[in-house]
Design a protein around this motif. Structure first.
Motif, short mmCIF file in Angstrom:
data_model
loop_
_atom_site.label_atom_id
_atom_site.label_comp_id
_atom_site.label_asym_id
_atom_site.label_seq_id
_atom_site.Cartn_x
_atom_site.Cartn_y
_atom_site.Cartn_z
N ALA A 84 47.85 39.89 41.47
CA ALA A 84 46.80 40.39 42.36
C ALA A 84 46.01 41.51 41.69
O ALA A 84 44.79 41.60 41.84
CB ALA A 84 47.40 40.87 43.67
N SER A 85 46.69 42.34 40.93
CA SER A 85 46.01 43.44 40.24
C SER A 85 45.07 42.93 39.16
O SER A 85 43.94 43.43 39.02
CB SER A 85 47.03 44.40 39.63
OG SER A 85 47.77 45.02 40.66
N VAL A 86 45.50 41.93 38.41
CA VAL A 86 44.63 41.35 37.37
C VAL A 86 43.40 40.71 38.01
O VAL A 86 42.27 40.89 37.55
CB VAL A 86 45.42 40.33 36.52
CG1 VAL A 86 44.49 39.52 35.63
CG2 VAL A 86 46.47 41.04 35.68
N GLY A 92 36.57 43.56 40.92
CA GLY A 92 35.85 44.84 40.91
C GLY A 92 34.75 44.86 39.85
O GLY A 92 33.64 45.33 40.10
N TRP A 93 35.05 44.31 38.67
CA TRP A 93 34.07 44.23 37.59
C TRP A 93 32.87 43.40 38.03
O TRP A 93 31.72 43.80 37.89
CB TRP A 93 34.72 43.62 36.35
CG TRP A 93 33.79 43.39 35.21
CD1 TRP A 93 32.94 42.34 35.04
CD2 TRP A 93 33.60 44.23 34.09
NE1 TRP A 93 32.25 42.48 33.88
CE2 TRP A 93 32.63 43.63 33.27
CE3 TRP A 93 34.17 45.44 33.69
CZ2 TRP A 93 32.21 44.20 32.07
CZ3 TRP A 93 33.75 45.99 32.50
CH2 TRP A 93 32.78 45.37 31.70
N GLY A 149 39.32 49.11 41.81
CA GLY A 149 38.54 50.29 41.48
C GLY A 149 38.40 50.49 39.97
O GLY A 149 37.34 50.88 39.49
N VAL A 150 39.47 50.21 39.23
CA VAL A 150 39.41 50.33 37.78
C VAL A 150 38.35 49.37 37.23
O VAL A 150 37.51 49.74 36.41
CB VAL A 150 40.79 50.06 37.14
CG1 VAL A 150 40.68 49.88 35.64
CG2 VAL A 150 41.75 51.19 37.47
N GLY A 151 38.40 48.12 37.69
CA GLY A 151 37.40 47.15 37.24
C GLY A 151 35.99 47.59 37.58
O GLY A 151 35.07 47.50 36.75
N MET A 156 30.91 49.98 35.64
CA MET A 156 29.84 50.95 35.84
C MET A 156 29.60 51.76 34.56
O MET A 156 28.47 52.07 34.22
CB MET A 156 30.19 51.91 36.98
CG MET A 156 29.10 52.92 37.24
SD MET A 156 29.59 54.51 37.88
CE MET A 156 30.89 55.06 36.86
N LEU A 157 30.67 52.08 33.86
CA LEU A 157 30.54 52.91 32.66
C LEU A 157 29.96 52.14 31.47
O LEU A 157 29.45 52.76 30.54
CB LEU A 157 31.91 53.46 32.26
CG LEU A 157 32.51 54.49 33.21
CD1 LEU A 157 33.94 54.80 32.79
CD2 LEU A 157 31.67 55.75 33.24
#
Length: 179
Positions: A84-86, A92-93, A149-151, A156-157
């Protein structure tokens, strides 16, 4: 081919003052070493915050009482969380990139960018306080939420140009040409 709003198109020497954008100041106009230093500094700080949040998330997840589960169920649960995290990182990306493309179609003016930043800053404190209880309730699925959120933040960066820059460039172009 570069669009008229792109930083690849040279701007005119305008008597109009270059507006300062949140997080970039007026460095967005030249996109020189100071601009890239600001972007790099923002990325480093945000990645450090993300690493801290991921660390806390992992500790919260491991702190959830799982001893009542059998070893096989616990293994399945952990693999489900990892999967699920992957998936959430990719989601998110993708969400951030779609939002970015949409924002580039109608980029904000410098005034709109500043207003949005002030609004986000005001709301952030209340949202952070309001999120504590749901965060604890969501601890079993928190790794996937944080992965999303990490994605989102990494996408964004890594954009070439922020919508606020495009909007400011268009605003400046309109001011200098008088249209």
């Amino acid at each position: 081919m570069a669009s008229r709003a792109s930083s690849d198109v040279p701007g005119s020497e305008a008597p109009v003052p270059i507006p300062a954008l949140p997080g970039l100041g007026a460095t967005w106009y030249e996109r020189g070493p100071r601009y890239w230093a600001r972007r790099a500094w923002t990325a480093v700080l945000l990645l450090l915050v993300l690493a801290f949040v991921c660390s806390i998330t992992l500790r919260l997840y491991l702190g959830v009482p799982r001893s009542d589960l059998s070893a096989s169920v616990r293994t399945v649960w952990d693999w489900t969380q990892a999967t699920a995290s992957v998936v959430a990182v990719g989601w998110g990306w993708t969400k951030q990139r779609r939002d970015h493309r949409r924002a580039l179609l109608d980029p904000p003016t410098p005034q709109q960018t500043g207003d949005a930043k002030r609004g986000e800053t005001r709301r952030a404190t209340g949202l952070a306080r309001a999120a504590v209880i749901p965060l604890l309730i969501a601890a079993p699925v928190l790794p996937a939420i944080v992965a999303w959120g990490v994605g989102w933040f990494v996408a964004m960066l890594t954009v070439r140009e922020y919508p606020s820059e495009v909007g400011a460039r268009l605003w400046l172009q309109r001011k200098t040409t008088g249209t």
